[in-house]
Write a protein that holds these residues in place. Sequence first.
Motif, PDB file in Angstrom:
ATOM      1  N   ARG A  94       2.334   3.664   3.766  1.00 57.88           N
ATOM      2  CA  ARG A  94       2.697   2.388   3.877  1.00 57.88           C
ATOM      3  C   ARG A  94       1.962   1.526   4.250  1.00 57.88           C
ATOM      4  NH1 ARG A  94       7.701   2.956   4.931  1.00 57.88           N
ATOM      5  NH2 ARG A  94       7.997   4.914   4.792  1.00 57.88           N
ATOM      6  N   SER A  95       0.950   2.010   5.282  1.00 47.46           N
ATOM      7  CA  SER A  95      -0.024   1.141   5.881  1.00 47.46           C
ATOM      8  C   SER A  95      -1.004   0.538   5.056  1.00 47.46           C
ATOM      9  CB  SER A  95      -0.759   1.922   7.129  1.00 47.46           C
ATOM     10  OG  SER A  95       0.338   2.304   7.989  1.00 47.46           O
ATOM     11  N   ASP A  96      -1.067   0.880   3.717  1.00 49.15           N
ATOM     12  CA  ASP A  96      -2.195   0.547   2.994  1.00 49.15           C
ATOM     13  C   ASP A  96      -1.641  -0.438   1.848  1.00 49.15           C
ATOM     14  OD1 ASP A  96      -3.684   2.681   3.567  1.00 49.15           O
ATOM     15  OD2 ASP A  96      -2.709   3.888   1.984  1.00 49.15           O
ATOM     16  N   VAL A  97      -2.674  -1.186   1.163  1.00 47.15           N
ATOM     17  CA  VAL A  97      -2.349  -2.186   0.292  1.00 47.15           C
ATOM     18  C   VAL A  97      -2.964  -1.655  -1.113  1.00 47.15           C
ATOM     19  CG1 VAL A  97      -2.708  -4.535  -0.672  1.00 47.15           C
ATOM     20  CG2 VAL A  97      -2.160  -4.042   1.789  1.00 47.15           C
ATOM     21  N   VAL A  98      -2.097  -1.757  -2.134  1.00 51.70           N
ATOM     22  CA  VAL A  98      -2.723  -1.384  -3.628  1.00 51.70           C
ATOM     23  C   VAL A  98      -2.881  -2.649  -4.259  1.00 51.70           C
ATOM     24  CG1 VAL A  98      -1.880  -0.195  -5.571  1.00 51.70           C
ATOM     25  CG2 VAL A  98      -1.241   0.915  -3.309  1.00 51.70           C
ATOM     26  N   ILE A  99      -4.147  -2.576  -5.130  1.00 51.50           N
ATOM     27  CA  ILE A  99      -4.432  -3.245  -6.110  1.00 51.50           C
ATOM     28  C   ILE A  99      -4.455  -2.752  -7.438  1.00 51.50           C
ATOM     29  CG2 ILE A  99      -6.098  -5.002  -6.925  1.00 51.50           C
ATOM     30  CD1 ILE A  99      -7.108  -5.209  -4.242  1.00 51.50           C
ATOM     31  N   ALA A 100      -3.652  -3.005  -8.286  1.00 54.48           N
ATOM     32  CA  ALA A 100      -3.216  -2.397  -9.460  1.00 54.48           C
ATOM     33  C   ALA A 100      -3.829  -3.117 -10.870  1.00 54.48           C
ATOM     34  CB  ALA A 100      -1.965  -2.069  -9.853  1.00 54.48           C
ATOM     35  N   LEU A 101      -4.585  -2.749 -11.617  1.00 54.66           N
ATOM     36  CA  LEU A 101      -5.209  -3.455 -12.760  1.00 54.66           C
ATOM     37  C   LEU A 101      -4.703  -2.969 -14.040  1.00 54.66           C
ATOM     38  CD1 LEU A 101      -7.539  -3.795 -10.373  1.00 54.66           C
ATOM     39  CD2 LEU A 101      -9.132  -4.152 -12.194  1.00 54.66           C
ATOM     40  N   SER A 102      -4.301  -3.666 -14.929  1.00 49.04           N
ATOM     41  CA  SER A 102      -3.709  -3.689 -16.219  1.00 49.04           C
ATOM     42  C   SER A 102      -3.765  -4.932 -16.988  1.00 49.04           C
ATOM     43  CB  SER A 102      -2.343  -2.970 -16.179  1.00 49.04           C
ATOM     44  OG  SER A 102      -1.969  -3.065 -17.467  1.00 49.04           O
ATOM     45  N   LEU A 120       7.806   3.459  -0.824  1.00 44.50           N
ATOM     46  CA  LEU A 120       6.929   3.548   0.216  1.00 44.50           C
ATOM     47  C   LEU A 120       7.119   2.441   1.201  1.00 44.50           C
ATOM     48  CD1 LEU A 120       3.783   5.506  -0.831  1.00 44.50           C
ATOM     49  CD2 LEU A 120       5.157   6.260   0.968  1.00 44.50           C
ATOM     50  N   GLY A 121       7.180   1.088   0.401  1.00 45.40           N
ATOM     51  CA  GLY A 121       7.101  -0.179   1.054  1.00 45.40           C
ATOM     52  C   GLY A 121       5.640  -0.660   1.149  1.00 45.40           C
ATOM     53  N   THR A 122       4.829  -0.104   0.186  1.00 41.98           N
ATOM     54  CA  THR A 122       3.306  -0.403   0.132  1.00 41.98           C
ATOM     55  C   THR A 122       3.106  -1.564  -0.465  1.00 41.98           C
ATOM     56  OG1 THR A 122       2.994   1.966   0.193  1.00 41.98           O
ATOM     57  CG2 THR A 122       1.243   0.282  -0.429  1.00 41.98           C
ATOM     58  N   PRO A 123       2.516  -2.865   0.081  1.00 44.26           N
ATOM     59  CA  PRO A 123       2.403  -4.193  -0.563  1.00 44.26           C
ATOM     60  C   PRO A 123       1.638  -3.715  -1.881  1.00 44.26           C
ATOM     61  CG  PRO A 123       1.874  -4.411   1.719  1.00 44.26           C
ATOM     62  CD  PRO A 123       1.968  -2.910   1.605  1.00 44.26           C
ATOM     63  N   LEU A 124       1.931  -4.598  -2.949  1.00 43.16           N
ATOM     64  CA  LEU A 124       1.287  -4.470  -4.276  1.00 43.16           C
ATOM     65  C   LEU A 124       0.719  -5.699  -4.639  1.00 43.16           C
ATOM     66  CD1 LEU A 124       0.532  -2.878  -6.894  1.00 43.16           C
ATOM     67  CD2 LEU A 124       2.783  -3.363  -7.840  1.00 43.16           C
ATOM     68  N   ILE A 125      -0.554  -5.706  -4.940  1.00 45.46           N
ATOM     69  CA  ILE A 125      -1.292  -6.756  -5.657  1.00 45.46           C
ATOM     70  C   ILE A 125      -1.557  -6.352  -7.167  1.00 45.46           C
ATOM     71  CG2 ILE A 125      -3.435  -8.406  -5.603  1.00 45.46           C
ATOM     72  CD1 ILE A 125      -3.573  -7.680  -2.645  1.00 45.46           C
TER      73      ILE A 125
END
Length: 327
Positions: A94-102, A120-125
């Motif tokens: 939950r402390s991370d940030v995810v960058i998802a490409l598609s 998880l509440g993980t921020p998503l870009i």
Amino acid sequence: MSATTDATPYRQSALRTLNIEQAAIAGLVNKLDAHFDHACELILACQGRVVVTGMGKSGHIAGKIAATLASTGSPAFFVHPGEASHGDLGMITRSDVVIALSNSGETAEVTALLPLLKRLGTPLISMTGRPSSTLAQHADAHLNSSVDREACPLDLAPTSSTTAALALGDALAVALLEARGFTAEDFALSHPGGSLGRRLLLRVRDLMHQGERLPQVPLGSPLRDALIEITRQGLGFTCVVDPNGQLAGVYTDGDLRRTLDNFLDLRDVRVDDVMTRPGKRIAPDLLAAEAVRIMEDNRITALAVVDEQQRPIGALHMHDLLASGVI
């Protein structure tokens, strides 16, 4: 002859590809908006790592973006979305940030992560070519990487779309780099190997000759003594120091050639009369790469290294820089 004059079919195809991909990157300029700012803010506030993910060609781009972020001050790593659903999701916190490409924003392996990330509440870009897609709509910040067409004549193979995503990833990394005040020395710490690390990490004091290997003669010395010192140390020059131990000048191989042009008899010549004043010098804590610049700008092969009181404490030769791999 220009690239377009009498171009072969191969080159014509290459030129079309380059022009399409160039237009794809140029088109990103008008797509930057507040979402880009928010993406930067999310990453800057991140207490963990930036996790970059993507499938297929987007996955390869995601891996490169992760590597660029990691080397420019934003700790990051790549996670394969297929593996994430089979255990590797444990690498994301939950402390991370995810960058998802598609590009489509609908890649099944990527969208399958959405419920888990939300839990998880993980921020998503997200970075997609479709702002209305599932991935874009569920992201905290969406980076629009859409292109008008692929460079592939079938408009199928990911070409200009992956180029645009790669460029947008670079833009993100550089914006973060500047926001963090990331320096060349910070960059060197993550690139210690090879010539890049040597150029950015090695300092003058690491390479200079010192102690008994420091060529120097007192001010007022006969020229003969200076020539003996140059020969003994083999660095092509000697420092000339005043009674206070400060650098008054240098005498070099080049000075000797000029001396021979101007004096028929060298027996009564003193080094004071023919030395170069005040002599090029450098501080010991400066980067060795700065010494290279000074030598190249002044067309010299050696430098005196002085302390804060301008007293010689070392000597640096171009050969030392070559041997160390700085140049």
